[in-house]
Design an enzyme around this catalytic site. Structure first.
Site, PDB file in Angstrom:
ATOM      1  N   GLY A  10       0.879  -1.226  -0.062  1.00  0.00           N
ATOM      2  CA  GLY A  10       0.141  -0.027  -0.218  1.00  0.00           C
ATOM      3  C   GLY A  10       0.777   1.351  -0.026  1.00  0.00           C
ATOM      4  O   GLY A  10       2.149   1.228   0.078  1.00  0.00           O
ATOM      5  N   GLN A  11       0.208   2.471   0.094  1.00  0.00           N
ATOM      6  CA  GLN A  11       0.843   3.761  -0.091  1.00  0.00           C
ATOM      7  C   GLN A  11       1.853   3.867   1.075  1.00  0.00           C
ATOM      8  O   GLN A  11       2.815   4.288   0.974  1.00  0.00           O
ATOM      9  CB  GLN A  11      -0.167   4.905   0.040  1.00  0.00           C
ATOM     10  CG  GLN A  11      -1.155   4.877  -1.483  1.00  0.00           C
ATOM     11  CD  GLN A  11      -1.738   6.005  -1.552  1.00  0.00           C
ATOM     12  OE1 GLN A  11      -1.653   7.280  -1.985  1.00  0.00           O
ATOM     13  NE2 GLN A  11      -3.161   6.014  -0.842  1.00  0.00           N
ATOM     14  N   ASP A  31       2.480  -8.311   3.096  1.00  0.00           N
ATOM     15  CA  ASP A  31       1.203  -8.131   2.822  1.00  0.00           C
ATOM     16  C   ASP A  31       0.423  -9.412   2.785  1.00  0.00           C
ATOM     17  O   ASP A  31       0.798 -10.289   3.565  1.00  0.00           O
ATOM     18  CB  ASP A  31       1.414  -7.732   1.122  1.00  0.00           C
ATOM     19  CG  ASP A  31       0.127  -6.426   1.025  1.00  0.00           C
ATOM     20  OD1 ASP A  31      -1.041  -6.831   1.210  1.00  0.00           O
ATOM     21  OD2 ASP A  31       0.516  -5.280   1.089  1.00  0.00           O
ATOM     22  N   ALA A  60      -4.905  -2.414   5.669  1.00  0.00           N
ATOM     23  CA  ALA A  60      -6.262  -2.063   6.123  1.00  0.00           C
ATOM     24  C   ALA A  60      -7.316  -2.525   5.066  1.00  0.00           C
ATOM     25  O   ALA A  60      -6.832  -2.123   3.666  1.00  0.00           O
ATOM     26  CB  ALA A  60      -6.553  -0.759   6.551  1.00  0.00           C
ATOM     27  N   ASP A 102      -9.528   9.601  10.863  1.00  0.00           N
ATOM     28  CA  ASP A 102     -10.443  10.710  11.266  1.00  0.00           C
ATOM     29  C   ASP A 102     -12.186  10.246  11.321  1.00  0.00           C
ATOM     30  O   ASP A 102     -12.908  10.715  11.715  1.00  0.00           O
ATOM     31  CB  ASP A 102     -10.536  11.927  10.363  1.00  0.00           C
ATOM     32  CG  ASP A 102     -10.698  11.625   8.716  1.00  0.00           C
ATOM     33  OD1 ASP A 102      -9.791  10.878   8.397  1.00  0.00           O
ATOM     34  OD2 ASP A 102     -11.721  12.276   8.297  1.00  0.00           O
ATOM     35  N   TYR A 125     -16.896   1.652   7.438  1.00  0.00           N
ATOM     36  CA  TYR A 125     -15.131   1.860   7.342  1.00  0.00           C
ATOM     37  C   TYR A 125     -14.716   2.364   8.724  1.00  0.00           C
ATOM     38  O   TYR A 125     -13.777   1.905   9.444  1.00  0.00           O
ATOM     39  CB  TYR A 125     -14.805   2.642   6.362  1.00  0.00           C
ATOM     40  CG  TYR A 125     -13.366   3.044   6.295  1.00  0.00           C
ATOM     41  CD1 TYR A 125     -12.085   2.033   6.229  1.00  0.00           C
ATOM     42  CD2 TYR A 125     -13.063   4.168   6.595  1.00  0.00           C
ATOM     43  CE1 TYR A 125     -11.012   2.255   6.393  1.00  0.00           C
ATOM     44  CE2 TYR A 125     -11.477   4.721   6.472  1.00  0.00           C
ATOM     45  CZ  TYR A 125     -10.581   3.713   6.654  1.00  0.00           C
ATOM     46  OH  TYR A 125      -9.296   3.909   6.605  1.00  0.00           O
ATOM     47  N   LYS A 129     -12.418   0.695  11.782  1.00  0.00           N
ATOM     48  CA  LYS A 129     -11.276   1.202  12.597  1.00  0.00           C
ATOM     49  C   LYS A 129     -11.372   1.380  13.887  1.00  0.00           C
ATOM     50  O   LYS A 129     -10.437   1.345  14.528  1.00  0.00           O
ATOM     51  CB  LYS A 129     -10.762   2.207  11.567  1.00  0.00           C
ATOM     52  CG  LYS A 129     -10.441   2.242   9.965  1.00  0.00           C
ATOM     53  CD  LYS A 129      -9.221   1.317  10.002  1.00  0.00           C
ATOM     54  CE  LYS A 129      -8.021   1.958  10.276  1.00  0.00           C
ATOM     55  NZ  LYS A 129      -6.815   1.132   9.980  1.00  0.00           N
ATOM     56  N   TRP A 150      -7.156  12.007   4.416  1.00  0.00           N
ATOM     57  CA  TRP A 150      -6.904  12.397   3.154  1.00  0.00           C
ATOM     58  C   TRP A 150      -5.447  11.824   2.694  1.00  0.00           C
ATOM     59  O   TRP A 150      -4.716  12.733   2.229  1.00  0.00           O
ATOM     60  CB  TRP A 150      -6.976  13.683   3.208  1.00  0.00           C
ATOM     61  CG  TRP A 150      -8.441  14.452   3.352  1.00  0.00           C
ATOM     62  CD1 TRP A 150      -9.392  13.711   4.403  1.00  0.00           C
ATOM     63  CD2 TRP A 150      -9.057  15.433   3.013  1.00  0.00           C
ATOM     64  NE1 TRP A 150     -10.605  14.439   4.447  1.00  0.00           N
ATOM     65  CE2 TRP A 150     -10.331  15.735   3.696  1.00  0.00           C
ATOM     66  CE3 TRP A 150      -8.624  16.803   2.303  1.00  0.00           C
ATOM     67  CZ2 TRP A 150     -11.218  16.600   3.792  1.00  0.00           C
ATOM     68  CZ3 TRP A 150      -9.343  17.846   2.242  1.00  0.00           C
ATOM     69  CH2 TRP A 150     -10.602  17.909   2.942  1.00  0.00           C
TER      70      TRP A 150
END
Length: 286
Positions: A10-11, A31, A60, A102, A125, A129, A150
């Site tokens: 992921g990022q 992963d 996630a 958030d 979602y 979390k 974001w």
């Protein structure tokens, strides 16, 4: 330190492994192929292969709208998967960094959310979390819960890439202008997470790049910095219906970072500038 990093494809996981390597740590990036976090036995086996000092849990289920129709899968990954990792961290007596969001808050009002505010998620979602946070808090004392928002990074899909892609085929783009928050560049966040895991300053934190914007303002800045000529129209969330409800207020109070000696992330405009440079360089070399 030997640090297990989940979600390496992921990022964020990708950038965390790079940052830890730069510092001389030994990151073990996994992963789903190497460690399916929803499989308690697989988690235990992987985490006990060799001695570990910490886990940075980036993996996630993040598809916010599909999560509304796939509640069971989303909860299994984000809640049960996190619980599986926290359980083994406790057994091994090692620290855990859990990446949250958030979206655990309801997004009402205009006051920045503080780390210890009551959690009241609006969507599946966010609920998943939140349940992950509860699992970490139930099992561990040595934990960092780091809420971000974001997110954008090189390795994966994000809002910036979507805007640039849409601009190739559209002269006008409608973007929501009644949701306020702060973008988070995974490169900058990875530096902070590496700083954190090297300490024992446990607790809940908020970490985004500095400065506020709406998605509309973010899009305008993306096109301005990228030199792309496209008209951006501000619209309300009601005009842009999505399956999952989004928080209108994603302002995050980050004062706990400085209180504990951590550096705030650079401004989101600065992060965007550096990110666009990376994308440009990538495009030139492929």
């Amino acid at each position: 330190m030997r640090i297990l990093v989940t979600g390496v494809k992921g990022q964020l996981g990708h950038d965390v492994v790079d940052e830890l390597t730069k510092r001389g740590h030994t990151p073990i990036g996994v992963d789903v192929e190497e460690m399916d976090i929803t499989d308690a036995a697989a988690v235990e086996q992987e985490m006990k292969k060799e001695p570990l000092d910490a886990v940075i849990h980036c993996a996630a289920y993040t598809a916010v709208d599909p999560a509304e129709d796939n509640r069971e899968v989303c909860m299994r990954v984000n809640a049960e998967g996190t619980r599986n990792i926290a359980r083994v961290c406790r057994e091994l007596d090692i620290k855990m960094v859990y990446i949250s969001t958030d979206y655990v808050f309801d997004g009402e009002g205009e006051r920045p959310w503080e780390p210890d505010d009551a959690r009241n998620p609006l969507n599946v979602y966010g609920e998943s979390k939140y349940q992950g946070e509860l699992a970490v808090e139930e099992y561990l004392d040595k934990y960092f819960i780091v809420r971000i928002a974001w997110v954008f990074g090189v390795n994966g899909k994000n809002f910036i890439k979507t805007m640039l892609r849409l601009a190739k085929d559209h002269k006008e783009i409608n973007v929501v202008n009644d949701q306020t928050g702060s973008p988070t560049y995974t490169y900058d966040l990875a530096v902070l997470l590496a700083d954190m895991v090297e300490t024992e300053k446990y607790g809940r934190y908020h970490a985004t790049n500095e400065g506020l914007c709406t998605w509309y303002e973010f899009a305008k800045e993306i096109f301005a910095q990228a030199g792309v000529d496209v008209k951006v129209n501000p619209v309300s969330s009601e005009e842009f219906p999505a399956k999952a409800r989004r928080p209108h207020n994603s302002r995050m109070d980050k004062s706990r970072l400085t209180q504990n000696g951590f550096k705030l992330l650079p401004s989101w405009q600065d992060a965007l500038k550096r990110y666009l440079e990376v994308l440009k360089n990538e495009a030139e070399t492929t």
